[in-house]
Design an enzyme around this catalytic site. Structure first.
Site, mmCIF file in Angstrom:
data_model
loop_
_atom_site.group_PDB
_atom_site.id
_atom_site.type_symbol
_atom_site.label_atom_id
_atom_site.label_comp_id
_atom_site.label_asym_id
_atom_site.label_seq_id
_atom_site.Cartn_x
_atom_site.Cartn_y
_atom_site.Cartn_z
ATOM 1 C CG ASP A 193 -6.606 -2.409 -4.096
ATOM 2 O OD1 ASP A 193 -7.337 -2.029 -3.157
ATOM 3 O OD2 ASP A 193 -5.374 -2.277 -4.086
ATOM 4 C CG HIS A 231 -5.526 -2.609 -0.065
ATOM 5 N ND1 HIS A 231 -4.845 -1.993 -1.088
ATOM 6 C CD2 HIS A 231 -4.949 -2.163 1.093
ATOM 7 C CE1 HIS A 231 -3.903 -1.207 -0.577
ATOM 8 N NE2 HIS A 231 -3.950 -1.300 0.734
ATOM 9 C CB SER A 278 -0.964 -0.049 1.191
ATOM 10 O OG SER A 278 -1.985 0.904 1.060
#
Length: 831
Positions: free
Chosen positions: A757, A791, A684
């Site tokens: 995601d 994610h 991330s």
């Protein structure tokens, strides 16, 4: 001459467009490697074995602290399960087959453990193969309400705690699309459930031929929004959202008697009052939005009686598309409505007094109101706040603690109020920066009252509180318990965790606070639960969970401190494989990090971990690579500091490179990591960091960037802790975007991203476009798109393949890398 903001933005966007659209086409024919879809691969056995190790069960204490429920869950699910159809609507992901969330974690088995004699019994009677979701203790701890998902439905089951036998309760198909579908009433015999309406009919089908274009129009009002994912896009999406979120509330007793409450609606929240006589219900309604997620849709906040009849409407809130961008901005009107936990039936909520705009100067930010049954009077003012409301902890008729916060100054405050005396001057208990962990006094301990609600624990009738905190210190975290005198505001230390253990209090088990359930661990001992007698300094062990990954027993762990070139103190945790000795020489080094913003340099340098914590090594952990012969520098602090009026990101790149250089140099100085064979990685915002470090330094031989964002012009209304827009800080957006500096990347980079995601800002397109830019510029890069993954990754096949890719990348470009081309910058590499 410096560009004007408009010209700079135009140049930035033009460059982005050219890189995205032109370069990939120009070089496609000349690219030798080509693109392909490959089958899932398995990593080396040491990595796979750790990923497949059964996780330690989750633990839930009963409200009376006489029982535990041990909840077993699978480490990962199969790609078959992950690939089931799902709907992505208004920021939510729904499994249409079951009318519940599509990506929630489920459990596979439950075991009850009696704390007095430590006897265990498995919960029996639940359907074989069912996925266990919510597990809720009744207020008297005699029962568990359990939701179980099968191939078609979510159903309610009741577990009799003394016997461990489960039985299905009622015939309702539960509707969990909007959240947990079950609540206990305080009598421990009655539940409120959210169910699929019985006569709902078939789901609306997509029209074969469009009825017309989708049109969006704005008439001049500013409606800024961050880059939310999974938003509604058309009328069909609106119909699906309405269909799957519409629910009917029912009251059902443990004998199966059922009563419908009110009318079906798009249910967003529901909570019975502590005494069980009323319901706080929140329903969404049209008009929906294609710009913001469901939690900003129009909403009615209502109070119903026990039969489902409307007693009072607190508010009918409009669509909230115009909430300002500055952090701390909130919707207008009543928000955060909830029942007081310490009285029979009083609803309270906060309301912004500054238009909800944190960017506006205001002496009063929020007010907190309360309205008691029978809800026919005017709301009473409970508190007036100069900062943004952050919740209330209730202690009784004359005791409550109101919390407030403010982003710009990183300030948190706690005020003691007397709810029985509206307008009385509040008493300030805490006023501090949340960045300053060393001076954190801790948080009040709570217990459960007769209604099954959480209230402040006051062992001496309200004269003092028990505070529990992390105990951050230069030697690492040492959790503690203090007795805090509300009159003198002095704290007395009752207990503090001591080396070689890390132990923290979970809950008191006697009314005087002399005994606590604690969770205790060490570097080589996994977390287990104990009862600690504070007066006698005795421990009684409650659980004996084994080491989940014995192959890592004896790993070498050290909490280290070092200094950045500008004097900022930094910390990291250095790991070496079990049995490694300095005589064997430095190892290839994997640095795994995540930058964080600070307003104070001293706070940025505080230690944020403990050398005595047990490391649960899962698929996400860089510690997996200890088994492959790497030294790992985990979570080295990468502080981005902006003191006073300076914003941290104004010097993001310089500070990032300086922190990374200090980390690599320190690992080399200790003889642990080879600076000529160092890799950088992150997930991330850590992936964003990785790409920037490869672009702006020569510290690392390669990088692994998972699920990142690389072009900040695609998140123009702020990102991470940056609250300025692209049009306010165009140069910052440009300098911080690795996409804009892709030509500087001369080290191999592995990009991994989930195709589904849902994280704000990290669209899969971010990795795709960044890879195209790198490819067009001749960089060594590889892009791996994981089907159906969000994610965080869930499927075993995806995780194993991710590790196969990562290990192969590190083996080729780091562990077995030859000499650098040219002079090489090594650990002294700079921008």
């Amino acid at each position: 001459m410096k560009d004007c903001p408009i010209a700079f933005v135009a140049r930035t966007l033009l460059l982005a467009l050219l890189l995205v659209l032109v370069l990939p086409t120009a070089v496609a024919a000349a690219e030798a490697e080509g693109d392909e879809q490959i089958s899932y691969r398995m990593p080396p056995e040491p990595l796979a074995a750790i990923v497949d190790a059964p996780p330690t069960p989750l633990v839930g204490l009963s409200l009376d602290r006489q029982w535990m429920v041990l909840m077993e869950y699978p480490s990962l699910i199969s790609i078959d399960e992950l690939a089931e159809p799902e709907l992505r609507l208004a920021g939510m992901r729904i499994r249409p087959r079951t009318n519940g969330p599509s990506r929630d974690r489920s459990m596979s088995a439950l075991t009850l453990k009696r704390l007095d004699d430590l006897s265990e019994m498995p919960v029996t009677g639940l359907p074989e193969g069912g996925r266990i979701g919510d597990v809720l203790w009744s207020p008297d701890s005699s029962k568990l309400a359990v939701t179980v998902t099968d191939d078609a439905d979510i159903r309610l089951w009741i577990v009799d705690v003394p016997t461990g036998r489960a039985r299905r309760l009622g015939e309702h198909r539960l509707n969990a699309a909007g959240g947990a579908p079950v609540r206990w009433l305080s009598d421990s015999r009655t539940l409120i459930v959210s169910a699929v309406p019985a006569e709902r009919g078939e789901a609306p089908g997509a029209p074969r031929v469009p009825q017309g274009p989708v049109v969006r129009q704005n008439t001049g009002g500013a409606k800024p929004a961050r880059t939310y994912q999974d938003l509604l896009e058309n009328a069909h999406h609106e119909a699906l959202f309405d269909y799957y979120l519409t629910a009917q509330l029912h009251r059902i007793d443990v004998d199966g008697k059922t009563t419908a409450l009110g009318k079906p609606g798009i249910l967003w929240n529901f909570q019975p009052s502590p005494d069980g006589r009323f319901l706080h219900v929140e329903m969404l309604h049209r008009p929906f939005s294609y710009l913001v997620p469901a939690w900003r849709f129009p909403r009615r906040i209502e109070i119903w009686d026990s039969e489902g009849k409307l007693v009072h409407q607190v508010a009918d809130l409009p669509l909230q598309e115009s909430v300002p961008i500055p952090f701390g901005s909130v919707p207008t009107g009543p928000r955060s409505a909830a029942w007081r936990s310490d009285v029979p039936a009083t609803l309270y909520w906060a309301e912004a007094q500054d238009g909800g705009d944190a960017g506006r100067d205001a002496e009063i930010r929020d007010k907190v109101f309360a309205l008691a049954a029978p809800f026919d009077g005017q709301p009473r003012l409970l508190a007036t706040l100069g900062l943004r409301y952050a919740g209330i902890e209730w202690g009784g008729e004359t005791l409550a603690i109101v919390n407030e916060w403010w982003w710009k100054t990183r300030t948190i405050r706690a005020w003691r109020i007397d709810p029985s005396k509206p307008g009385a001057e509040p008493d300030l208990l805490v006023d501090r920066s949340w960045e300053d962990r060393y001076n954190d006094p801790g948080s009040p301990v709570s217990v459960v009252n007769r209604w099954g609600r959480s209230v402040l624990f006051t062992p001496d009738g309200g004269r003092s509180l028990i505070l529990s905190g992390d105990g951050a210190s230069p030697e690492g975290d040492r959790p503690f318990l203090d007795r805090f005198d509300l009159k003198t505001k002095q704290a007395k230390r009752l207990w503090r965790s001591a080396a070689p253990y890390y132990e923290r209090a979970i809950s008191p088990v006697d009314p005087k606070g002399r005994r606590f359930v604690t969770r205790r661990e060490s570097k080589d001992e996994p977390p287990n639960y104990f009862v600690r007698d504070l007066e006698r300094a005795r421990l009684r062990q409650l659980t004996e969970f084994p080491h989940p990954t014995p192959q890592l027993r004896g790993l070498q762990k050290e909490l280290i401190r070092y200094e950045r070139e500008d004097g900022v103190q930094l910390t990291a945790t250095l790991y070496l494989p079990p049995g490694h000795t300095p005589e064997r020489g430095p190892l290839p080094l994997l640095v795994w990090a995540y930058p964080q913003e600070f307003k104070n340099a001293d706070h940025a340098g505080q230690v944020t971990d403990s050398p005595h914590r047990f490391d649960r090594v899962g698929w996400w952990s860089p510690l997996l690579f200890l088994t492959m012969g790497y030294a790992v520098l985990d979570d080295p602090t990468m502080p981005i500091i902006g003191e006073g009026d300076v914003e941290p990101n104004d010097t993001y790149v310089q500070q990032l490179v300086a922190s990374a250089r200090a980390a690599v140099n320190e690992a080399a100085r200790r003889g642990a990591g080879d600076p000529e064979r160092a890799a950088i990685g992150g997930h991330s915002y850590g992936a964003f960091m990785t790409a920037n470090l490869l672009a702006h330094s020569d510290l690392f031989r390669a990088g692994i960037a998972r699920s990142g964002a690389y072009n900040r012009t695609l998140t123009p209304f702020g990102f991470q802790a940056e609250e300025r827009t692209l049009w306010q800080a165009a140069d910052v957006y440009f300098r911080m975007s690795p996409f804009m500096h892709a030509e500087k990347v001369d080290e191999p980079i592995l990009l991994i991203h989930g195709e589904a995601d849902n994280n704000s800002g990290t669209y899969p397109m971010q990795s795709e476009r960044y890879y195209n830019a790198l490819k067009g510029l001749g960089a060594t890069a590889r892009l791996v798109m994981l089907p159906h993954e969000s994610h965080g990754y869930r499927a075993r096949e995806s995780v194993m393949h991710m590790l196969w890719e990562s290990n192969a990348w590190l083996e080729r470009y780091v562990k077995n890398a030859g000499p650098r081309d040219g002079a090489g910058a090594g650990a002294e590499g700079a921008e």
